[in-house]
Design an enzyme around this catalytic site. Structure first.
Site, mmCIF file in Angstrom:
data_model
loop_
_atom_site.group_PDB
_atom_site.id
_atom_site.type_symbol
_atom_site.label_atom_id
_atom_site.label_comp_id
_atom_site.label_asym_id
_atom_site.label_seq_id
_atom_site.Cartn_x
_atom_site.Cartn_y
_atom_site.Cartn_z
ATOM 1 N N SER A 20 -26.174 -22.289 -8.416
ATOM 2 C CA SER A 20 -26.253 -22.824 -9.778
ATOM 3 C C SER A 20 -27.701 -22.897 -10.256
ATOM 4 C CB SER A 20 -25.639 -24.225 -9.785
ATOM 5 O OG SER A 20 -25.777 -24.804 -11.044
ATOM 6 N N ASN A 126 -23.205 -31.913 -8.420
ATOM 7 C CA ASN A 126 -24.646 -32.020 -8.230
ATOM 8 C C ASN A 126 -25.054 -33.487 -8.149
ATOM 9 O OD1 ASN A 126 -27.390 -31.850 -8.242
ATOM 10 N ND2 ASN A 126 -27.559 -30.631 -10.100
ATOM 11 N N CYS A 129 -30.005 -33.527 -8.124
ATOM 12 C CA CYS A 129 -31.040 -32.917 -8.959
ATOM 13 C C CYS A 129 -32.281 -33.808 -8.987
ATOM 14 C CB CYS A 129 -30.542 -32.696 -10.385
ATOM 15 S SG CYS A 129 -31.816 -31.983 -11.436
ATOM 16 N N ILE A 191 -29.059 -26.634 0.787
ATOM 17 C CA ILE A 191 -29.717 -27.780 0.198
ATOM 18 C C ILE A 191 -29.995 -27.525 -1.293
ATOM 19 C CG2 ILE A 191 -30.855 -28.549 2.302
ATOM 20 C CD1 ILE A 191 -33.421 -27.118 1.353
ATOM 21 N N ASN A 192 -30.076 -28.612 -2.032
ATOM 22 C CA ASN A 192 -30.681 -28.527 -3.356
ATOM 23 C C ASN A 192 -32.198 -28.450 -3.132
ATOM 24 O OD1 ASN A 192 -31.255 -28.773 -6.155
ATOM 25 N ND2 ASN A 192 -29.447 -30.050 -6.426
ATOM 26 N N GLY A 217 -36.889 -21.319 -2.979
ATOM 27 C CA GLY A 217 -37.447 -20.024 -2.577
ATOM 28 C C GLY A 217 -37.650 -19.951 -1.075
ATOM 29 N N GLY A 244 -33.638 -20.596 0.024
ATOM 30 C CA GLY A 244 -34.583 -19.572 0.453
ATOM 31 C C GLY A 244 -33.975 -18.288 0.977
#
Lengths: 305, 264
Positions: A20, A126, A129, A191-192, A217, A244
């Site tokens: 997302s 979520n 965030c 993970i977020n 990333g 990542g």
């Protein structure tokens, strides 16, 4: 090799999903690959009402990663259902919707709106965030809140699988994973983003107006892999790994530690065809490492004795 | 699906223009034409990420299409950060991933006076604009710049259209540039012309204000930091005229001046 996955009753043709916030509403990527070659897509986080998100600048490039503080900009669930979802091939492509709300009651309301929508395959919640003042990470750091939100969504989600997306910004990820399971979640994803910051020494100012943002990333992959490993060993419900992943080999690493499926996030920005390429190359990678099947490979990590 | 929308192409040439210090150097990057079946339009942009880039640079970089023919796609850039520094180090034969053409484009009405306003690297799309316009005699370019004029590829433009330039070497020069833009925009309002502009945000803010003041139609191409170029990351938004965020990459980069606010 059969790459299909049964994730809490949700049939995926392969374990590659898009994360997302990194794949728009899917339509933006139609010109770069065949959406239906993916296991599924998870669309931009949706709230009951439209949200403008945070002021600019709200992205910054960092070594091997990026910081974002978008703040859940989205057109609201109604616009998504009316204008975006009908344009997606949802009959042949599982479309998972990511939900954002500021309290458990609102999460429940949002789930109710989506529970009867035929084109919505599952709900990803979520609770993690880092870029919004209300809700967001506050839920994700409090196991009792995670349970409460999971219960509220599950109660209103009809027969749709409910996945709780966890934050890595916690002391004990296993406790948070169990909290989601206790609330009745059908699965978890993690993970977020990691909470992070970047500054400009010339201007002596933060690079993001929000000051703090979420790091994603390749830089976060080791943290993500560790979190997924710990979560897989803490719960019985299936786990989706993300953080990542930018190659089929990266995806295989998450499967090896036990993830049922994976999500491709920031790597969609390296090139808009990244997720399609990973879906295509993953079977070749599994064959190369002599996996007999996806099921045999998944979770087959050999730990030191 | 069309694989042509994202593909690796070879670098044909990387050439610094003019003879200036490295921090003023403008680079002309020529690439193999990516074979876009549906072609491209002036004002559109591409995302470029060299195949050789490791993961320490995540994003591709957005560039206006300067010009293109059946064989070559030309991009202009100035070295300003980590990404452009590495792009300047490319050599002939290197491969870059390129996706595009992306975004909206300038209109090119015939039989109407058109004023092109370019600020610095905002000159890029106007090379293609002049070359592809059916009646270049209706065009005029005003160019505001900091590096010397010879650092820009103005030859092909000045052969076909009238070019006026002002160089900014000290802060006071900005006032002259603003004043001249104001005069020119008024002139084109009187002529019922069209303004097309590209450049940094303060430059475009000046153009927008003048065009609204004099009631002349203007199209502005915005430059903004972006991660994906395709409408997914939402990192490139600007405020529209109603105060809502709108994406520069997909709604723009070319906007009608009255459709955006460009407020600080």
């Amino acid at each position: 090799m059969d790459m299909s996955v049964d994730f809490a009753g949700l049939k995926l043709k392969n374990p590659i999903l898009t994360a997302s916030g990194t794949f728009g509403f899917g339509l933006e990527f139609k010109r770069f690959g065949n959406l239906e070659s993916l296991g599924g897509i998870i669309v931009k986080g949706l709230s009951l009402k439209p949200r403008e998100g945070n002021p600019m600048p709200r992205i910054a490039e960092t070594p091997c990663g990026m910081l974002n503080a978008i703040g859940i900009q989205n057109p609201g669930v109604e616009v998504f259902l009316k204008d975006r979802l009908p344009k997606l091939p949802w009959k042949t492509l599982p479309v998972l919707v990511n939900l954002y709300a500021t309290d458990a009651t609102e999460f429940g309301e949002l789930a109710k709106v989506l529970s009867t929508e035929e084109g919505v395959a599952a709900l990803e919640v979520n609770v993690s965030c880092p870029n919004v003042k209300e809700g967001g990470i506050a839920f994700g750091q409090d196991p009792s809140q995670i349970t409460k939100v999971a219960e509220a969504v599950k109660k209103n989600a009809g027969n749709k699988p409910v996945i709780i997306k966890l934050s890595p910004n916690v002391t004990d990820i296993a406790t948070c994973a169990r909290a989601a399971e206790d609330g009745g979640a059908d699965g978890i994803s993690l993970i977020n983003t990691l909470s992070g910051m970047a500054v400009d020494i010339e201007r002596r100012a933060p690079r993001l107006t929000n000051v703090i943002g979420g790091l994603s990333g390749p830089a976060v992959k080791p943290v993500a892999l560790r979190c997924v490993f710990q979560a897989v060993n803490a719960v019985k419900i299936p786990v989706i790994g993300l953080g990542g992943i930018s190659s089929a080999e990266d995806a295989a690493e998450f499967l090896l530690v036990g993830a049922a499926a994976v999500q491709i996030g920031t790597a969609n920005f390296l090139s808009p065809d990244t997720a399609f390429k990973i879906a295509e190359e993953l079977p070749k990678v599994l064959e190369r490492v002599n996996a007999k099947s996806l099921d045999e490979f998944r979770g087959s990590l050999k730990l030191p004795k | 699906m069309s694989a042509n929308n994202c593909r690796a192409v070879k670098v044909i040439d990387v050439k610094p223009l003019g003879h200036s210090s490295p921090d003023e150097e403008i680079i002309e990057l020529k690439l193999e034409y990516p074979g876009w079946r549906s072609g491209w339009r002036v004002g559109q942009f591409v995302m470029i990420r060299p195949v050789s880039w490791p993961l320490d640079l995540i994003w591709g970089r957005p560039f206006s299409i300067c010009n293109a023919d059946d064989n070559t796609l030309t991009i202009l850039f100035q070295v300003v950060g980590r990404g452009t520094k590495r792009l300047a180090e490319l050599t002939t034969g290197d491969k870059v991933n390129i996706w595009g053409p992306l975004g909206s484009f300038f209109s090119k009405p015939k039989d109407r006076p058109i004023l092109m306003l370019a600020g610095g690297m905002g000159i890029a799309p106007f090379c293609g604009y002049v070359d592809s316009h059916d009646q270049p005699e209706n065009l005029k370019l005003f160019f505001a710049h900091r590096p010397p004029l010879e650092n820009y590829p103005l030859n092909s433009i000045s052969e076909k259209v009238e070019v006026e330039d002002l160089r900014e070497t000290k802060p006071e020069d900005i006032l002259n540039i603003i004043a001249r833009i104001d005069e020119l925009v008024k002139e084109y309002a009187d002529k019922k012309g069209l303004i097309v502009a590209c450049g940094p945000t303060p430059f475009l803010r000046t153009v927008r204000s003048a065009s609204i003041k004099y009631g002349v139609e203007a199209e502005l191409s915005l430059e903004n930091r972006m991660a994906c170029g395709v409408g997914a990351c939402l990192g490139c938004v600007t405020k529209d005229s109603t105060g809502h965020h709108t994406q520069v990459c997909t709604t723009g980069p070319v906007f009608k001046a009255t459709d955006i606010s460009l407020e600080d």
